[in-house]
Write an enzyme that holds these catalytic residues in place. Structure first.
Site, mmCIF file in Angstrom:
data_model
loop_
_atom_site.group_PDB
_atom_site.id
_atom_site.type_symbol
_atom_site.label_atom_id
_atom_site.label_comp_id
_atom_site.label_asym_id
_atom_site.label_seq_id
_atom_site.Cartn_x
_atom_site.Cartn_y
_atom_site.Cartn_z
ATOM 1 C CB THR A 9 3.035 -21.782 82.962
ATOM 2 O OG1 THR A 9 2.643 -22.080 81.656
ATOM 3 C CG2 THR A 9 1.707 -21.732 83.974
ATOM 4 N N GLY A 10 6.007 -21.816 82.440
ATOM 5 C CA GLY A 10 7.108 -22.291 81.331
ATOM 6 C C GLY A 10 8.240 -21.313 81.319
ATOM 7 C CB SER A 12 12.454 -23.273 82.754
ATOM 8 O OG SER A 12 12.288 -23.538 81.775
ATOM 9 C CB ILE A 17 8.053 -19.470 74.128
ATOM 10 C CG1 ILE A 17 8.275 -19.508 72.464
ATOM 11 C CG2 ILE A 17 6.735 -18.467 74.039
ATOM 12 C CD1 ILE A 17 7.300 -20.446 71.862
ATOM 13 N N GLY A 18 8.490 -18.711 77.136
ATOM 14 C CA GLY A 18 7.898 -18.245 78.515
ATOM 15 C C GLY A 18 8.731 -16.975 78.929
ATOM 16 C CB SER A 153 1.855 -27.937 68.509
ATOM 17 O OG SER A 153 3.431 -27.707 67.753
ATOM 18 C CE1 TYR A 166 4.594 -30.105 72.532
ATOM 19 C CE2 TYR A 166 4.440 -30.365 70.083
ATOM 20 C CZ TYR A 166 4.747 -29.456 71.210
ATOM 21 O OH TYR A 166 4.769 -28.272 71.048
#
Length: 258
Positions: A9-10, A12, A17-18, A153, A166
């Site tokens: 996922t992620g 984009s 990182i994705g 994180s 976050y």
């Protein structure tokens, strides 16, 4: 990883990182369903990838027998199940889930709102649980190498009082890792989380980039490929004995030096 099917996922932005994780798993032989939600990047200071999602996918080798794509907004509680279902439709199975997506959200205690807390929780934490749930329901335990890799994180190592939504949502991911691993280990599925530390994905200004680099023993930020190599290892047979762990992959980051 040959023959394995991974959801990442992620995916984009080519600086993200994705993207690096998807590229690493493809290079290792996996088939990959890449998830993206470009509107989330478009509303951030760094913006969407100038090449669009089409350019991102093309740089990964293009859509075909080993790469598929799905766009989904994880603020929608039904989106995680749709993403997993798409992987099974495209490739017939799913072996690895890498929940790399994140909503970045600034806000101090005096600024934070219920709406932003709810949205950040939904995208970061709730979606990670629902992805793991859908993955577990779709996974064939007769196939080897069931893996879930979550992303937290550094909120457990130092305060992040300027980005409370976050930090709180990522703290939930940290705490869910052990319990999810216990829920799935009897089925041979491992669950781990990665704290990648400061990674240069194009969001930092020059001053922040300088200060963080000075706090890194190597004199540089982490790179997306540093994270991708760790994820590839966690997804591999070599990591079959590792579960329930939160791995701080920070290159010796000295927060006190900031």
């Amino acid at each position: 990883m040959a023959g394995r099917v991974a959801i990442v996922t992620g995916v984009s932005r080519r600086q993200g990182i994705g993207f690096a994780v998807a590229r690493e798993l493809l290079a290792a032989g996996a088939r990959v369903l890449a998830h993206s939600w470009t509107p989330a990047d478009a509303e951030q200071p760094w913006g969407a990838d100038p090449a669009g999602i089409e350019g991102v996918l093309e740089e990964l080798g293009g859509l075909g027998p080993r790469l598929a794509h799905v766009a989904a907004d994880f603020a929608d509680p039904d989106a995680p199940a749709r993403v997993v279902r798409r992987a099974v439709e495209e490739f017939g199975a799913v072996d690895v889930l890498v929940a790399n997506h994140a909503r970045s959200s600034l806000g101090t205690l005096s600024e934070v709102t219920a709406e932003e807390l709810d949205l950040t929780w939904a995208v970061n934490a709730r979606a990670s649980v629902l992805l793991a749930q859908a993955f577990a329901a779709a996974h064939d335990d007769g196939r080897p190498g069931g893996r879930v890799v979550l992303f937290t994180s550094g909120q457990h190592l130092a305060p992040m009082s300027g980005e409370l939504p976050y930090a709180i949502s990522k703290g939930a991911i940290h705490q869910m890792t052990l319990s999810l691993s216990d829920a799935l280990i009897d089925r041979g599925i491992t669950v781990n989380a990665v704290n990648p530390g400061p990674v240069d994905t194009g969001y930092a200004d020059d001053e922040l980039r300088r200060r963080v680099a000075q706090a890194m023993p190597a004199g540089r930020w982490g790179r997306p490929e540093d994270v991708a190599r760790l994820v590839r290892w966690l997804a591999s047979d070599d990591a079959a004995w590792i579960t329930g762990q939160v791995i701080d992959s920070e290159g010796g980051f000295r927060r006190w030096a900031m």
